[in-house]
Design a protein around this motif. Structure first.
Motif, PDB file in Angstrom:
ATOM      1  N   LEU A  14     -19.654  32.140 -24.196  1.00  0.00           N
ATOM      2  CA  LEU A  14     -19.522  31.902 -22.727  1.00  0.00           C
ATOM      3  C   LEU A  14     -19.123  32.952 -21.954  1.00  0.00           C
ATOM      4  O   LEU A  14     -19.695  33.293 -20.886  1.00  0.00           O
ATOM      5  N   ALA A  15     -18.044  33.656 -22.320  1.00  0.00           N
ATOM      6  CA  ALA A  15     -17.530  35.126 -21.725  1.00  0.00           C
ATOM      7  C   ALA A  15     -18.613  35.980 -21.534  1.00  0.00           C
ATOM      8  O   ALA A  15     -18.904  36.505 -20.462  1.00  0.00           O
ATOM      9  N   LYS A  58     -10.599  33.702 -16.483  1.00  0.00           N
ATOM     10  CA  LYS A  58     -10.636  32.970 -18.045  1.00  0.00           C
ATOM     11  C   LYS A  58     -11.988  32.868 -18.591  1.00  0.00           C
ATOM     12  O   LYS A  58     -12.273  33.115 -19.636  1.00  0.00           O
ATOM     13  N   LEU A  59     -12.855  32.574 -17.404  1.00  0.00           N
ATOM     14  CA  LEU A  59     -14.469  32.514 -18.318  1.00  0.00           C
ATOM     15  C   LEU A  59     -14.705  33.909 -18.743  1.00  0.00           C
ATOM     16  O   LEU A  59     -15.508  34.061 -19.677  1.00  0.00           O
ATOM     17  N   ARG A  60     -14.553  34.867 -17.725  1.00  0.00           N
ATOM     18  CA  ARG A  60     -14.894  36.184 -18.063  1.00  0.00           C
ATOM     19  C   ARG A  60     -14.302  36.788 -19.272  1.00  0.00           C
ATOM     20  O   ARG A  60     -14.889  37.849 -19.920  1.00  0.00           O
ATOM     21  N   THR A  61     -13.025  36.314 -19.757  1.00  0.00           N
ATOM     22  CA  THR A  61     -12.468  36.952 -20.779  1.00  0.00           C
ATOM     23  C   THR A  61     -12.252  36.111 -21.906  1.00  0.00           C
ATOM     24  O   THR A  61     -11.767  36.450 -22.987  1.00  0.00           O
ATOM     25  N   ARG A 145     -19.545  51.067 -26.430  1.00  0.00           N
ATOM     26  CA  ARG A 145     -18.144  51.475 -27.198  1.00  0.00           C
ATOM     27  C   ARG A 145     -17.426  52.161 -26.060  1.00  0.00           C
ATOM     28  O   ARG A 145     -16.255  52.128 -25.661  1.00  0.00           O
ATOM     29  N   TRP A 146     -18.096  53.177 -25.174  1.00  0.00           N
ATOM     30  CA  TRP A 146     -17.398  53.820 -24.105  1.00  0.00           C
ATOM     31  C   TRP A 146     -17.101  53.076 -23.130  1.00  0.00           C
ATOM     32  O   TRP A 146     -15.970  53.338 -22.418  1.00  0.00           O
ATOM     33  N   ASN A 147     -17.764  52.129 -22.783  1.00  0.00           N
ATOM     34  CA  ASN A 147     -17.100  51.257 -21.529  1.00  0.00           C
ATOM     35  C   ASN A 147     -16.497  50.223 -21.821  1.00  0.00           C
ATOM     36  O   ASN A 147     -16.422  49.169 -20.863  1.00  0.00           O
ATOM     37  N   GLY A 148     -15.978  49.907 -22.899  1.00  0.00           N
ATOM     38  CA  GLY A 148     -15.118  48.516 -23.690  1.00  0.00           C
ATOM     39  C   GLY A 148     -15.955  47.465 -23.299  1.00  0.00           C
ATOM     40  O   GLY A 148     -15.548  46.412 -23.207  1.00  0.00           O
ATOM     41  N   GLY A 149     -17.233  47.400 -23.408  1.00  0.00           N
ATOM     42  CA  GLY A 149     -18.104  46.338 -23.357  1.00  0.00           C
ATOM     43  C   GLY A 149     -18.761  45.938 -22.190  1.00  0.00           C
ATOM     44  O   GLY A 149     -19.553  45.035 -22.088  1.00  0.00           O
ATOM     45  N   ALA A 150     -18.564  46.608 -21.148  1.00  0.00           N
ATOM     46  CA  ALA A 150     -18.952  46.470 -19.811  1.00  0.00           C
ATOM     47  C   ALA A 150     -19.808  47.597 -19.263  1.00  0.00           C
ATOM     48  O   ALA A 150     -19.218  48.551 -19.120  1.00  0.00           O
ATOM     49  N   ALA A 151     -21.074  47.284 -19.237  1.00  0.00           N
ATOM     50  CA  ALA A 151     -21.958  48.394 -18.798  1.00  0.00           C
ATOM     51  C   ALA A 151     -21.531  49.080 -17.588  1.00  0.00           C
ATOM     52  O   ALA A 151     -21.860  50.143 -17.111  1.00  0.00           O
ATOM     53  N   PRO A 159      -6.642  39.262 -14.253  1.00  0.00           N
ATOM     54  CA  PRO A 159      -6.833  38.150 -13.038  1.00  0.00           C
ATOM     55  C   PRO A 159      -6.401  38.667 -11.837  1.00  0.00           C
ATOM     56  O   PRO A 159      -5.281  39.289 -11.646  1.00  0.00           O
ATOM     57  N   GLU A 160      -7.105  38.436 -10.854  1.00  0.00           N
ATOM     58  CA  GLU A 160      -6.674  38.764  -9.437  1.00  0.00           C
ATOM     59  C   GLU A 160      -6.401  37.481  -8.631  1.00  0.00           C
ATOM     60  O   GLU A 160      -7.337  36.648  -8.791  1.00  0.00           O
ATOM     61  N   GLY A 161      -5.462  37.444  -7.890  1.00  0.00           N
ATOM     62  CA  GLY A 161      -5.236  36.346  -7.027  1.00  0.00           C
ATOM     63  C   GLY A 161      -4.925  34.940  -8.013  1.00  0.00           C
ATOM     64  O   GLY A 161      -4.889  34.932  -9.150  1.00  0.00           O
ATOM     65  N   SER A 162      -4.794  33.805  -7.354  1.00  0.00           N
ATOM     66  CA  SER A 162      -4.825  32.476  -7.867  1.00  0.00           C
ATOM     67  C   SER A 162      -5.732  31.810  -7.600  1.00  0.00           C
ATOM     68  O   SER A 162      -6.819  31.850  -7.940  1.00  0.00           O
TER      69      SER A 162
END
Length: 164
Positions: A14-15, A58-61, A145-151, A159-162
Motif C-alpha cells: 500500500l505504501a 503513515k500511508l506513505r511510510t 538506490r541513489w534516491n532511497g526509493g523515491a524517484a 510526518p508534518e503537522g497533525s
C-alpha cells in the motif's frame, strides 16, 4: 524469479502504491505537494474527506497497512484510479499496468518523455529492444538506490503537522 516488469510498476505494498500515485498521477490542477500537509489538504479539498497529514505520512511510510475504506475511497477519487488498485496484488496488477501506461502518456504530454524516443523504441529489433530494456531497468534500480526509493525526492520520510 519474478517478472521484471513489476520492478518498475506502482508496487505491491500500500505504501508503494500511495507513493507511486503521488509521484506519477498527482492531478495537474492540484499543484505539486511539497510535504504531507499539502498532500492531505489537496486530497481533502478535492474529495471532502478529512484526511490528516499524519494519515498521509503513515500511508506513505507503510505504518498504516489497513486504512479505513473512506480513506482509500478518497485516495481513489483524488487520483482517478479504481478502488481495486489498493486491493490484493493479483487483483490490482492489471489496474497497475493500466496506470503505468496512463503515467507514461502523461509524461509524454508534459514533455518529460519525448514521443520520438518511444517511436524509436518500438522500431528497434527485438534483440536491441531487450538490450535497451535491460539498460532502463538497471538505470531505474540505480536511481532507486541513489534516491532511497523515491524517484523525485523522499517526501515521505517525516510526518508534518497533525490533523489535516
Amino acid at each position: 524469479m519474478r517478472d521484471r516488469m513489476h520492478e518498475v510498476s506502482p508496487g505491491a505494498s500500500l505504501a508503494e502504491k500511495v507513493e507511486w500515485l503521488i509521484r506519477n498521477l498527482w492531478p495537474a490542477d492540484a499543484g505539486p505537494p511539497r510535504n504531507n500537509v499539502e498532500t492531505a489538504a489537496a486530497i481533502a479539498r478535492a474529495t471532502g474527506e478529512d484526511i490528516s497529514s499524519t494519515t498521509v505520512w503513515k500511508l506513505r511510510t507503510g505504518r498504516q497497512e489497513n486504512p479505513q475504506l473512506r480513506t482509500l475511497t478518497a485516495l481513489a477519487s483524488f487520483f482517478g484510479v479504481p478502488l481495486g488498485f489498493f486491493g490484493f496484488p493479483a487483483e490490482s496488477a492489471p489496474i497497475g499496468d493500466d496506470l503505468v501506461l496512463t503515467a507514461l502518456r502523461r509524461a509524454v504530454e508534459q514533455g518529460a518523455v519525448r514521443p520520438e524516443v518511444l517511436r524509436a523504441l518500438v522500431d528497434l529489433t527485438p534483440e536491441t529492444r531487450r538490450v535497451v530494456d535491460e539498460m532502463i531497468l538497471a538505470a531505474a534500480a540505480a536511481d532507486r538506490r541513489w534516491n532511497g526509493g523515491a524517484a523525485r525526492g523522499d517526501r515521505a520520510a517525516v510526518p508534518e503537522g497533525s490533523a489535516g
